[in-house]
Scaffold this motif. Structure first.
Motif, short mmCIF file in Angstrom:
data_model
loop_
_atom_site.label_atom_id
_atom_site.label_comp_id
_atom_site.label_asym_id
_atom_site.label_seq_id
_atom_site.Cartn_x
_atom_site.Cartn_y
_atom_site.Cartn_z
N LEU A 57 17.51 56.33 -49.05
CA LEU A 57 17.08 56.25 -50.45
C LEU A 57 18.06 55.41 -51.27
O LEU A 57 17.69 54.87 -52.32
N LEU A 58 19.30 55.29 -50.80
CA LEU A 58 20.34 54.60 -51.56
C LEU A 58 20.56 53.17 -51.08
O LEU A 58 21.48 52.50 -51.56
N ARG A 59 19.75 52.68 -50.16
CA ARG A 59 19.96 51.32 -49.65
C ARG A 59 19.86 50.29 -50.77
O ARG A 59 18.96 50.35 -51.60
N ARG A 60 20.72 49.32 -50.74
CA ARG A 60 20.79 48.31 -51.79
C ARG A 60 19.75 47.21 -51.62
O ARG A 60 19.47 46.48 -52.55
N ASN A 61 19.21 47.06 -50.44
CA ASN A 61 18.36 45.90 -50.17
C ASN A 61 16.88 46.19 -50.38
O ASN A 61 16.03 45.53 -49.80
N GLN A 62 16.55 47.18 -51.18
CA GLN A 62 15.15 47.42 -51.47
C GLN A 62 14.96 47.58 -52.98
O GLN A 62 15.73 48.24 -53.65
N GLU A 63 13.94 46.89 -53.48
CA GLU A 63 13.63 46.98 -54.90
C GLU A 63 12.68 48.15 -55.10
O GLU A 63 11.48 48.07 -54.92
N ASN A 64 13.24 49.27 -55.49
CA ASN A 64 12.53 50.53 -55.51
C ASN A 64 13.11 51.36 -56.65
O ASN A 64 14.30 51.63 -56.68
N TYR A 65 12.27 51.74 -57.62
CA TYR A 65 12.85 52.43 -58.77
C TYR A 65 13.37 53.81 -58.40
O TYR A 65 14.26 54.34 -59.06
N LEU A 66 12.88 54.43 -57.32
CA LEU A 66 13.45 55.69 -56.88
C LEU A 66 14.89 55.47 -56.43
O LEU A 66 15.79 56.25 -56.75
N THR A 67 15.10 54.39 -55.68
CA THR A 67 16.46 54.05 -55.24
C THR A 67 17.35 53.71 -56.43
O THR A 67 18.51 54.13 -56.49
N TYR A 68 16.81 52.97 -57.38
CA TYR A 68 17.60 52.56 -58.53
C TYR A 68 18.12 53.77 -59.31
O TYR A 68 19.29 53.85 -59.68
N ILE A 69 17.24 54.73 -59.56
CA ILE A 69 17.65 55.93 -60.30
C ILE A 69 18.63 56.76 -59.48
O ILE A 69 19.62 57.28 -60.01
N SER A 70 18.38 56.90 -58.19
CA SER A 70 19.26 57.69 -57.33
C SER A 70 20.67 57.12 -57.30
O SER A 70 21.66 57.86 -57.38
N ARG A 71 20.78 55.82 -57.20
CA ARG A 71 22.10 55.20 -57.17
C ARG A 71 22.82 55.37 -58.51
O ARG A 71 24.04 55.52 -58.56
N ALA A 138 14.24 64.83 -53.13
CA ALA A 138 15.65 64.66 -53.46
C ALA A 138 15.85 64.27 -54.92
O ALA A 138 16.83 64.66 -55.55
N LEU A 139 14.91 63.49 -55.48
CA LEU A 139 15.11 62.93 -56.82
C LEU A 139 14.34 63.66 -57.90
O LEU A 139 14.86 63.87 -59.00
N PHE A 140 13.12 64.07 -57.62
CA PHE A 140 12.29 64.65 -58.69
C PHE A 140 12.89 65.91 -59.30
O PHE A 140 12.77 66.10 -60.52
N PRO A 141 13.54 66.82 -58.55
CA PRO A 141 14.11 68.01 -59.19
C PRO A 141 15.14 67.70 -60.27
O PRO A 141 15.47 68.57 -61.08
N ARG A 142 15.66 66.49 -60.28
CA ARG A 142 16.63 66.10 -61.31
C ARG A 142 15.95 65.55 -62.55
O ARG A 142 16.63 65.23 -63.53
N PHE A 143 14.64 65.39 -62.51
CA PHE A 143 13.90 64.86 -63.65
C PHE A 143 13.75 65.96 -64.71
O PHE A 143 13.18 67.01 -64.45
N TYR A 144 14.27 65.68 -65.90
CA TYR A 144 14.23 66.69 -66.97
C TYR A 144 14.17 65.98 -68.31
O TYR A 144 14.98 65.10 -68.61
N CYS A 145 13.19 66.37 -69.12
CA CYS A 145 13.02 65.80 -70.46
C CYS A 145 13.22 66.92 -71.49
O CYS A 145 12.30 67.70 -71.74
N PRO A 146 14.41 67.03 -72.07
CA PRO A 146 14.64 68.10 -73.05
C PRO A 146 13.76 67.90 -74.28
O PRO A 146 13.61 66.78 -74.76
N VAL A 147 13.16 68.97 -74.75
CA VAL A 147 12.32 68.92 -75.94
C VAL A 147 13.18 69.22 -77.16
O VAL A 147 13.82 70.27 -77.23
N ILE A 148 13.20 68.29 -78.09
CA ILE A 148 14.00 68.45 -79.31
C ILE A 148 13.07 68.80 -80.46
O ILE A 148 12.16 68.04 -80.80
N GLN A 149 13.27 69.98 -81.01
CA GLN A 149 12.50 70.36 -82.19
C GLN A 149 13.24 69.82 -83.41
O GLN A 149 14.29 70.34 -83.78
N PRO A 150 12.76 68.76 -84.03
CA PRO A 150 13.53 68.10 -85.09
C PRO A 150 13.66 68.96 -86.34
O PRO A 150 12.78 69.75 -86.66
#
Length: 341
Positions: A57-71, A138-150
């Motif tokens: 998932l961390l290989r540098r030679n692939q254009e992959n947004y999953l890899t980009y975020i993981s790195r 490996a990556l999705f469990p780290r996806f988190y969007c905090p909700v801000i009540q302004p």
């Protein structure tokens, strides 16, 4: 027009085949039971998410947004990625219960849509059925969007008379967002958060807004189970018109107009002969500026948007991703079929 082309996605994205015809592959059908396991996280994953990513998932030679975020996360030892969300929809005593249920459904749809996009993207790159989606898990469990009540007034009328958020209230949200960014701590946001804030990673440059229009469009699409996407507003934190003025080519742009150069003659030697060579953008909320500091995106495209924003370190955060309203990111017609709402 060159400026608009430059401001949209410069590289053709990976296009998934349509779910019909000779290019259809059965592994694109994500099992519903897998999607149903995705829920709205109650808090950021501070310590309960593994820091280990699969080596491939961390290989540098692939254009992959999953890899980009993981790195990126590996670089800062970060636990979470994603954009903070502001609620900016109107409620009343008679609509509060309905709106809250719709909001919960919208937020759940957002997480499940991102998960499904990850699975489809991973399966497409692997070219085979993925019974065990290693990269997504490996990556999705780290996806988190905090909700801000302004704590600022956010309700206004758009210039077209519709209910929503206007320019003044976007500035108020920007101020509240800036405060949220300045108050970043590892206790609140998890290990690596302060380092990521100091490096100006995407969740500290841009936030999301859900207004009445977003909820209405989401509600209208509920009859189609295949539609995971819903419109969402993306707002740049540090935005002024002067930030855009002339950064593309000073002699072409003044922030409000764009001088369109010819295709063949040398651009360095070209000079406008009269005002007929000035291209004016359609007015949006009283402004003809090419960039407005906000745009619409599809809520299930937040992974690719996050990676695209991270690429832009020197200009507007929208430099590569921008779609001028009423356009929407991503704006590629061939890639957008599965993101419609």
């Amino acid at each position: 027009m060159r400026l608009l082309h430059r401001l949209t996605i410069p590289r053709k994205p990976i296009v998934n085949p349509r779910p019909h015809g000779p290019h259809f592959h059965p592994w694109y059908n994500i099992p519903q039971k897998d999607t149903n396991r995705v829920t709205i996280p109650k808090s950021p994953p501070l310590t309960d998410v593994s820091l280990n990513f699969p080596p491939d998932l961390l290989r540098r030679n692939q254009e992959n947004y999953l890899t980009y975020i993981s790195r990126l996360l590996q670089r800062f030892n970060g636990r979470t990625w994603g954009f903070p969300i502001f609620r900016a929809f109107s409620t009343s005593a008679s609509t509060a219960e309905v709106k809250e249920k719709l909001w919960s459904a919208y937020l759940l749809n957002l997480y499940r849509g991102v998960y499904t996009s990850f699975r489809e993207h991973e399966n497409f790159r692997a070219g085979q059925a993925q019974l065990n989606p290693i990269h997504t898990n490996a990556l999705f469990p780290r996806f988190y969007c905090p909700v801000i009540q302004p704590d600022v007034p956010i309700l206004d009328m758009n210039r077209d008379g519709g209910a929503g958020i206007g320019p003044a209230t976007r500035d108020a949200i920007r101020n509240r967002f800036a405060t949220w960014v300045s108050n970043t701590t590892e206790e609140r946001d998890g290990p690596g958060a302060v380092a990521m804030r100091d490096a100006d990673t995407p969740q500290y440059r841009m936030c999301l807004i859900v207004d009445d229009y977003c909820l209405e469009q989401f509600q209208a699409a509920q009859t189609d189970e295949e539609r995971h996407g819903a419109p969402i507003i993306v707002l740049e934190r540090d935005w002024t018109l002067d930030k855009y003025r002339g950064f593309y080519r000073a002699e072409w742009t003044d922030g409000e107009t764009h001088k369109e150069p010819p295709d063949e003659p040398s651009e360095e030697e070209w000079e406008p002969e009269d005002e007929n060579l000035l291209t004016f953008f359609e007015e949006v909320e009283g402004s003809r500026a090419p960039l407005l500091g906000w745009m619409y995106a599809r809520s299930n495209c937040l992974g690719s948007l996050y990676a695209t924003v991270e690429e832009d370190k020197y200009h507007s955060a929208f430099y590569h991703a921008y779609a001028r309203p009423p356009g929407i990111y991503p704006d590629d017609c061939d890639a957008a079929w599965k993101y419609r709402w």
